[in-house]
Design a protein around this motif. Structure first.
Motif, short mmCIF file in Angstrom:
data_model
loop_
_atom_site.label_atom_id
_atom_site.label_comp_id
_atom_site.label_asym_id
_atom_site.label_seq_id
_atom_site.Cartn_x
_atom_site.Cartn_y
_atom_site.Cartn_z
N CYS A 48 48.90 43.91 28.03
CA CYS A 48 47.97 43.34 29.01
C CYS A 48 46.92 44.34 29.44
O CYS A 48 47.15 45.54 29.48
CB CYS A 48 48.74 42.87 30.24
SG CYS A 48 49.77 41.44 29.91
N LYS A 49 45.78 43.78 29.80
CA LYS A 49 44.67 44.59 30.29
C LYS A 49 44.87 44.80 31.79
O LYS A 49 45.21 43.86 32.51
CB LYS A 49 43.38 43.80 30.04
CG LYS A 49 42.13 44.62 30.02
CD LYS A 49 40.95 43.71 29.72
CE LYS A 49 39.85 44.07 30.66
NZ LYS A 49 39.25 43.07 31.44
N SER A 50 44.71 46.04 32.25
CA SER A 50 44.87 46.24 33.70
C SER A 50 43.53 46.04 34.40
O SER A 50 42.48 46.03 33.77
CB SER A 50 45.48 47.61 33.98
OG SER A 50 44.63 48.62 33.54
N ILE A 51 43.60 45.87 35.71
CA ILE A 51 42.38 45.57 36.47
C ILE A 51 41.45 46.79 36.51
O ILE A 51 41.90 47.93 36.40
CB ILE A 51 42.71 45.11 37.91
CG1 ILE A 51 43.61 46.11 38.65
CG2 ILE A 51 43.36 43.73 37.88
CD1 ILE A 51 43.80 45.79 40.12
N ASP A 52 40.15 46.52 36.68
CA ASP A 52 39.20 47.64 36.72
C ASP A 52 39.07 48.18 38.15
O ASP A 52 39.67 47.65 39.09
CB ASP A 52 37.84 47.22 36.14
CG ASP A 52 37.18 46.12 36.95
OD1 ASP A 52 37.63 45.86 38.10
OD2 ASP A 52 36.23 45.52 36.45
N ILE A 53 38.29 49.22 38.29
CA ILE A 53 38.23 49.93 39.56
C ILE A 53 37.68 49.05 40.69
O ILE A 53 38.09 49.16 41.84
CB ILE A 53 37.44 51.27 39.41
CG1 ILE A 53 37.69 52.19 40.60
CG2 ILE A 53 35.96 51.05 39.19
CD1 ILE A 53 39.09 52.71 40.71
N LYS A 54 36.77 48.14 40.36
CA LYS A 54 36.23 47.21 41.38
C LYS A 54 37.36 46.36 41.95
O LYS A 54 37.48 46.19 43.16
CB LYS A 54 35.18 46.30 40.72
CG LYS A 54 33.78 46.62 41.14
CD LYS A 54 32.90 45.37 41.14
CE LYS A 54 31.65 45.66 41.93
NZ LYS A 54 30.62 46.28 41.10
N ASN A 78 49.35 36.85 27.40
CA ASN A 78 50.34 37.68 26.71
C ASN A 78 51.80 37.54 27.15
O ASN A 78 52.69 38.07 26.50
CB ASN A 78 49.95 39.16 26.87
CG ASN A 78 48.66 39.48 26.16
OD1 ASN A 78 48.53 39.30 24.95
ND2 ASN A 78 47.66 39.94 26.91
N CYS A 79 52.01 36.86 28.28
CA CYS A 79 53.39 36.81 28.78
C CYS A 79 53.95 35.39 28.78
O CYS A 79 53.24 34.45 29.11
CB CYS A 79 53.46 37.35 30.20
SG CYS A 79 52.67 38.94 30.38
N ASN A 80 55.22 35.29 28.45
CA ASN A 80 55.92 34.00 28.48
C ASN A 80 55.91 33.42 29.89
O ASN A 80 55.51 32.29 30.10
CB ASN A 80 57.37 34.20 28.02
CG ASN A 80 57.59 33.56 26.68
OD1 ASN A 80 56.87 32.63 26.30
ND2 ASN A 80 58.57 34.05 25.95
N ASP A 81 56.35 34.26 30.84
CA ASP A 81 56.28 33.88 32.25
C ASP A 81 55.39 34.91 32.96
O ASP A 81 55.85 36.00 33.28
CB ASP A 81 57.69 33.87 32.85
CG ASP A 81 57.65 33.54 34.33
OD1 ASP A 81 56.54 33.27 34.85
OD2 ASP A 81 58.72 33.56 34.97
N PRO A 82 54.13 34.56 33.21
CA PRO A 82 53.19 35.54 33.78
C PRO A 82 53.61 36.04 35.16
O PRO A 82 53.14 37.10 35.59
CB PRO A 82 51.88 34.78 33.88
CG PRO A 82 52.06 33.51 33.12
CD PRO A 82 53.53 33.24 33.01
N PHE A 83 54.45 35.28 35.86
CA PHE A 83 54.85 35.71 37.20
C PHE A 83 56.05 36.65 37.18
O PHE A 83 56.35 37.30 38.18
CB PHE A 83 55.12 34.50 38.09
CG PHE A 83 53.89 33.67 38.27
CD1 PHE A 83 52.86 34.09 39.10
CD2 PHE A 83 53.71 32.49 37.55
CE1 PHE A 83 51.70 33.36 39.24
CE2 PHE A 83 52.56 31.74 37.69
CZ PHE A 83 51.54 32.17 38.53
N ASN A 105 43.99 36.67 33.47
CA ASN A 105 43.85 35.99 32.17
C ASN A 105 44.72 36.65 31.11
O ASN A 105 45.35 35.99 30.30
CB ASN A 105 42.39 36.04 31.69
CG ASN A 105 41.52 35.18 32.57
OD1 ASN A 105 42.00 34.20 33.15
ND2 ASN A 105 40.26 35.55 32.70
N SER A 106 44.72 37.97 31.15
CA SER A 106 45.49 38.73 30.19
C SER A 106 46.99 38.48 30.36
O SER A 106 47.73 38.36 29.38
CB SER A 106 45.14 40.21 30.40
OG SER A 106 45.85 41.01 29.52
#
Ligand SMILES: [Zn+2]
Ligand SMILES: [Zn+2]
Ligand SMILES: [Zn+2]
Length: 296
Positions: free
Chosen positions: A84-90, A69-74, A64-65
């Motif tokens: 951007c928010k990074s993924i959590d430990i799970k 936040n990005c023009n081209d998310p890929f 989602n982040s």
């Protein structure tokens, strides 16, 4: 460039963590244990993100982040990624199990989750330090997560220098795993006890002792580096190991996985690899690596 700094950052935190741990053990100061856990966990988190980033850097960020936040998310720009928010430990655990199943098993994931909980406790609640438990957890974290991560990086030429064993000497200095195991071996020899020494499936150290009553008659096993042990091995739970073809594969209920007790087996040499094994619902035997005798 970003990838390399992630790895350096990880190594730096792990180094810090070990230094604090050594200090904590020497001086018995609670807050050093706290710093040790925080640094080692942070280092592990960064190290795992480094691994994931080799698949694709976008996998270490929350979907989602990225879209927000990005023009081209890929194919995001570095500057966009900083927002951007990074993924959590799970999420990290799920991703590394998906991409690198040969390097991490259920025990690896379990120990990451356990230490994540400890870290949260330190950050948000009161600290209650049980030094034996910390030692045990760090042993498992190093053997089942940090070491295999370095192995992956080296096996796949993902790092510019050989980082496989950079912490091994330090770890031996602090924990004395080999020294303890060598001592145990001496004692067993003096007592004329029939034994085998192999890699522990729980902590990956070369300190698992399997006591045999006679050839192929396994009596008990234990590790001198971690608390894993089984006092009375139930012979009826032993089947043929698919790797070494010996009658040495023990169904070990707690993990729903099998352990080969033959210390000469390749599974044992390669850091104590577990074999998938669980009771068959159709017959009373076991499904080993997806197959049961009743379906053959
Ligand atoms: Zn062990
Ligand atoms: Zn075997
Ligand atoms: Zn069956």
């Amino acid at each position: 460039m970003i990838k390399f700094s992630l790895l350096e950052n990880a190594i730096d935190s792990i180094e810090y963590g070990l230094e604090y741990f050594e200090k904590a053990e020497k001086e018995k100061v609670t807050k050093y244990y706290k710093y040790a856990i925080l640094s080692l966990f942070q280092g592990t988190e960064l190290l795992l993100k480094e691994l994931i980033s080799h698949e694709n850097i976008i996998y270490i960020f929350d979907k989602n982040s990225l879209f927000r936040n990005c023009n081209d998310p890929f194919s995001p720009k570095l500057d966009e990624l900083y927002n951007c928010k990074s993924i959590d430990i799970k999420e990290i655990c799920i991703t590394i199990k998906k991409f690198y199943p040969n390097y991490f098993d259920n025990n690896s994931i379990k120990i990451i989750e356990k230490i994540a909980k400890e870290r949260n406790k330190i950050q948000h609640f009161a600290i209650d330090i049980n030094t034996n438990e910390i030692k045990e957890n760090l042993t498992l974290l190093y053997g089942k997560v940090i070491k295999p991560s370095f192995e992956y990086l080296n096996d796949n030429n993902k790092s510019i220098k050989n980082i496989k064993n950079i912490f091994d000497d330090k770890i031996e200095e602090i924990f004395g795993y080999h020294k303890n195991a060598d001592l145990e071996e001496k004692i067993l020899r003096t007592k004329n006890i029939n034994y085998g020494r192999g890699c522990c499936y729980n902590c990956s150290n070369y300190s698992l002792f399997v006591i045999n009553e006679a050839q192929n008659l396994y009596k008990e096993f234990y590790c001198t580096s971690c608390p894993i042990n089984l006092k009375e091995i139930d012979e009826t739970k032993i089947r043929e190991c698919p790797e070494c073809y010996c009658n040495s594969l023990l169904y070990y209920d707690e993990t729903f996985q099998g352990i080969c007790l033959n210390t000469h087996c390749a599974n044992n040499r390669d850091g104590g690899v577990l074999i998938e094994m669980y009771p068959c619902e159709v017959c009373n035997d076991y499904v080993i690596e997806g197959k049961c005798l009743c379906t053959e």
